[in-house]
Design a protein around this motif. Sequence first.
Motif, PDB file in Angstrom:
ATOM      1  N   ILE A   1       0.845  -1.181   0.000  1.00  0.00           N
ATOM      2  CA  ILE A   1       0.000   0.000   0.000  1.00  0.00           C
ATOM      3  C   ILE A   1       0.886   1.238   0.000  1.00  0.00           C
ATOM      4  CG2 ILE A   1      -1.788   1.258   1.246  1.00  0.00           C
ATOM      5  CD1 ILE A   1      -2.663  -1.441   2.438  1.00  0.00           C
ATOM      6  N   THR A   2       0.690   2.090  -0.993  1.00  0.00           N
ATOM      7  CA  THR A   2       1.476   3.314  -1.153  1.00  0.00           C
ATOM      8  C   THR A   2       1.248   4.250   0.022  1.00  0.00           C
ATOM      9  OG1 THR A   2       1.286   3.119  -3.546  1.00  0.00           O
ATOM     10  CG2 THR A   2       1.837   5.290  -2.701  1.00  0.00           C
ATOM     11  N   ASP A   3       2.265   5.038   0.348  1.00  0.00           N
ATOM     12  CA  ASP A   3       2.107   6.080   1.364  1.00  0.00           C
ATOM     13  C   ASP A   3       1.003   7.038   0.934  1.00  0.00           C
ATOM     14  OD1 ASP A   3       4.172   5.082   2.927  1.00  0.00           O
ATOM     15  OD2 ASP A   3       5.684   6.450   2.093  1.00  0.00           O
ATOM     16  N   GLY A   4       0.232   7.536   1.890  1.00  0.00           N
ATOM     17  CA  GLY A   4      -0.816   8.493   1.583  1.00  0.00           C
ATOM     18  C   GLY A   4      -2.156   7.857   1.280  1.00  0.00           C
ATOM     19  N   VAL A   5      -2.265   6.542   1.491  1.00  0.00           N
ATOM     20  CA  VAL A   5      -3.531   5.841   1.262  1.00  0.00           C
ATOM     21  C   VAL A   5      -4.220   5.642   2.607  1.00  0.00           C
ATOM     22  CG1 VAL A   5      -4.609   3.690   0.488  1.00  0.00           C
ATOM     23  CG2 VAL A   5      -2.683   4.634  -0.777  1.00  0.00           C
ATOM     24  N   MET A   6      -5.499   5.999   2.655  1.00  0.00           N
ATOM     25  CA  MET A   6      -6.313   5.729   3.838  1.00  0.00           C
ATOM     26  C   MET A   6      -7.272   4.602   3.456  1.00  0.00           C
ATOM     27  SD  MET A   6      -7.101   9.564   5.246  1.00  0.00           S
ATOM     28  CE  MET A   6      -8.013   8.976   6.639  1.00  0.00           C
ATOM     29  N   VAL A   7      -7.383   3.606   4.316  1.00  0.00           N
ATOM     30  CA  VAL A   7      -8.200   2.428   4.034  1.00  0.00           C
ATOM     31  C   VAL A   7      -9.357   2.398   5.023  1.00  0.00           C
ATOM     32  CG1 VAL A   7      -8.214  -0.077   3.853  1.00  0.00           C
ATOM     33  CG2 VAL A   7      -6.147   1.191   3.230  1.00  0.00           C
ATOM     34  N   ALA A   8     -10.584   2.376   4.508  1.00  0.00           N
ATOM     35  CA  ALA A   8     -11.761   2.284   5.360  1.00  0.00           C
ATOM     36  C   ALA A   8     -11.840   0.900   5.987  1.00  0.00           C
ATOM     37  CB  ALA A   8     -13.021   2.575   4.549  1.00  0.00           C
ATOM     38  N   ALA A   9     -12.531   0.815   7.108  1.00  0.00           N
ATOM     39  CA  ALA A   9     -12.697  -0.461   7.798  1.00  0.00           C
ATOM     40  C   ALA A   9     -13.383  -1.476   6.880  1.00  0.00           C
ATOM     41  CB  ALA A   9     -13.522  -0.265   9.061  1.00  0.00           C
ATOM     42  N   LYS A  10     -12.999  -2.726   6.994  1.00  0.00           N
ATOM     43  CA  LYS A  10     -13.564  -3.851   6.254  1.00  0.00           C
ATOM     44  C   LYS A  10     -13.361  -3.761   4.742  1.00  0.00           C
ATOM     45  CE  LYS A  10     -17.007  -4.864   9.747  1.00  0.00           C
ATOM     46  NZ  LYS A  10     -18.428  -5.135  10.015  1.00  0.00           N
ATOM     47  N   THR A  11     -12.355  -3.016   4.311  1.00  0.00           N
ATOM     48  CA  THR A  11     -12.051  -2.910   2.884  1.00  0.00           C
ATOM     49  C   THR A  11     -11.289  -4.146   2.437  1.00  0.00           C
ATOM     50  OG1 THR A  11     -11.987  -0.505   2.959  1.00  0.00           O
ATOM     51  CG2 THR A  11     -10.786  -1.548   1.162  1.00  0.00           C
ATOM     52  N   GLY A  12     -11.672  -4.687   1.295  1.00  0.00           N
ATOM     53  CA  GLY A  12     -11.004  -5.867   0.747  1.00  0.00           C
ATOM     54  C   GLY A  12      -9.888  -5.443  -0.190  1.00  0.00           C
TER      55      GLY A  12
ATOM     56  N   ILE B   1     -15.366  -3.848  -1.177  1.00  0.00           N
ATOM     57  CA  ILE B   1     -14.838  -5.163  -1.519  1.00  0.00           C
ATOM     58  C   ILE B   1     -15.277  -5.476  -2.941  1.00  0.00           C
ATOM     59  CG2 ILE B   1     -14.877  -7.622  -0.962  1.00  0.00           C
ATOM     60  CD1 ILE B   1     -15.677  -6.818   1.887  1.00  0.00           C
ATOM     61  N   PRO B   2     -14.408  -5.546  -3.909  1.00  0.00           N
ATOM     62  CA  PRO B   2     -13.003  -5.161  -3.840  1.00  0.00           C
ATOM     63  C   PRO B   2     -12.873  -3.646  -3.685  1.00  0.00           C
ATOM     64  CG  PRO B   2     -13.592  -5.572  -6.112  1.00  0.00           C
ATOM     65  CD  PRO B   2     -14.799  -5.921  -5.274  1.00  0.00           C
ATOM     66  N   TYR B   3     -11.708  -3.193  -3.297  1.00  0.00           N
ATOM     67  CA  TYR B   3     -11.543  -1.775  -2.992  1.00  0.00           C
ATOM     68  C   TYR B   3     -11.694  -0.906  -4.232  1.00  0.00           C
ATOM     69  CZ  TYR B   3      -6.783  -1.476  -4.896  1.00  0.00           C
ATOM     70  OH  TYR B   3      -5.697  -1.454  -5.716  1.00  0.00           O
ATOM     71  N   GLN B   4     -12.142   0.318  -3.982  1.00  0.00           N
ATOM     72  CA  GLN B   4     -12.237   1.349  -5.013  1.00  0.00           C
ATOM     73  C   GLN B   4     -12.117   2.692  -4.316  1.00  0.00           C
ATOM     74  OE1 GLN B   4     -16.306   1.383  -6.691  1.00  0.00           O
ATOM     75  NE2 GLN B   4     -16.737  -0.183  -5.183  1.00  0.00           N
ATOM     76  N   ASP B   5     -11.946   3.763  -5.084  1.00  0.00           N
ATOM     77  CA  ASP B   5     -11.826   5.061  -4.433  1.00  0.00           C
ATOM     78  C   ASP B   5     -13.141   5.373  -3.719  1.00  0.00           C
ATOM     79  OD1 ASP B   5     -13.376   7.301  -6.168  1.00  0.00           O
ATOM     80  OD2 ASP B   5     -12.531   5.760  -7.486  1.00  0.00           O
ATOM     81  N   LEU B   6     -13.071   6.184  -2.680  1.00  0.00           N
ATOM     82  CA  LEU B   6     -14.217   6.417  -1.806  1.00  0.00           C
ATOM     83  C   LEU B   6     -15.421   6.990  -2.541  1.00  0.00           C
ATOM     84  CD1 LEU B   6     -15.232   6.196   1.104  1.00  0.00           C
ATOM     85  CD2 LEU B   6     -14.429   8.532   1.466  1.00  0.00           C
ATOM     86  N   SER B   7     -15.226   7.916  -3.461  1.00  0.00           N
ATOM     87  CA  SER B   7     -16.370   8.509  -4.166  1.00  0.00           C
ATOM     88  C   SER B   7     -17.096   7.460  -5.022  1.00  0.00           C
ATOM     89  CB  SER B   7     -15.950   9.704  -5.016  1.00  0.00           C
ATOM     90  OG  SER B   7     -15.050   9.315  -6.021  1.00  0.00           O
ATOM     91  N   SER B   8     -16.365   6.575  -5.672  1.00  0.00           N
ATOM     92  CA  SER B   8     -16.992   5.492  -6.441  1.00  0.00           C
ATOM     93  C   SER B   8     -17.735   4.534  -5.520  1.00  0.00           C
ATOM     94  CB  SER B   8     -15.950   4.705  -7.230  1.00  0.00           C
ATOM     95  OG  SER B   8     -15.348   5.514  -8.196  1.00  0.00           O
ATOM     96  N   TRP B   9     -17.143   4.233  -4.368  1.00  0.00           N
ATOM     97  CA  TRP B   9     -17.781   3.338  -3.415  1.00  0.00           C
ATOM     98  C   TRP B   9     -19.093   3.927  -2.909  1.00  0.00           C
ATOM     99  CZ3 TRP B   9     -19.174   3.782   1.713  1.00  0.00           C
ATOM    100  CH2 TRP B   9     -19.609   2.597   2.313  1.00  0.00           C
ATOM    101  N   LYS B  10     -19.111   5.223  -2.630  1.00  0.00           N
ATOM    102  CA  LYS B  10     -20.337   5.871  -2.150  1.00  0.00           C
ATOM    103  C   LYS B  10     -21.450   5.786  -3.195  1.00  0.00           C
ATOM    104  CE  LYS B  10     -18.410   9.242   1.073  1.00  0.00           C
ATOM    105  NZ  LYS B  10     -18.228  10.696   1.338  1.00  0.00           N
ATOM    106  N   LYS B  11     -21.110   6.000  -4.462  1.00  0.00           N
ATOM    107  CA  LYS B  11     -22.109   5.898  -5.532  1.00  0.00           C
ATOM    108  C   LYS B  11     -22.637   4.467  -5.627  1.00  0.00           C
ATOM    109  CE  LYS B  11     -20.063   9.593  -8.248  1.00  0.00           C
ATOM    110  NZ  LYS B  11     -19.263   9.924  -9.423  1.00  0.00           N
ATOM    111  N   SER B  12     -21.744   3.489  -5.586  1.00  0.00           N
ATOM    112  CA  SER B  12     -22.150   2.081  -5.656  1.00  0.00           C
ATOM    113  C   SER B  12     -23.038   1.712  -4.473  1.00  0.00           C
ATOM    114  CB  SER B  12     -20.918   1.169  -5.660  1.00  0.00           C
ATOM    115  OG  SER B  12     -20.128   1.405  -6.787  1.00  0.00           O
ATOM    116  N   TYR B  13     -22.682   2.181  -3.299  1.00  0.00           N
ATOM    117  CA  TYR B  13     -23.463   1.877  -2.096  1.00  0.00           C
ATOM    118  C   TYR B  13     -24.862   2.469  -2.188  1.00  0.00           C
ATOM    119  CZ  TYR B  13     -24.982   1.540   2.704  1.00  0.00           C
ATOM    120  OH  TYR B  13     -25.714   1.266   3.830  1.00  0.00           O
ATOM    121  N   ALA B  14     -24.973   3.692  -2.694  1.00  0.00           N
ATOM    122  CA  ALA B  14     -26.287   4.332  -2.834  1.00  0.00           C
ATOM    123  C   ALA B  14     -27.176   3.527  -3.782  1.00  0.00           C
ATOM    124  CB  ALA B  14     -26.129   5.758  -3.334  1.00  0.00           C
TER     125      ALA B  14
END
Length: 70
Positions: A4-15, A29-42
Amino acid sequence: HAKITDGVMVAAKTGIHGHVKKKGIIAGIPYQDLSSWKKSYAIFKNLEKYIERIKQLEKIIKKYEMEEDK
């Protein structure tokens, strides 16, 4: 092992699979950038509503198709 590159923040339970090379916040799961994850979750959160709406629209379409066949 994953790198994992420096400067990466990983949310809990991220795959995480493989390496994370781009800085930013990742989630999902699988991981994606936070804005994409929020759209997918909605979308996922409202999936049952979408399915019900599609069923309603299919009934309307079928009704109009039956009227055209007369």
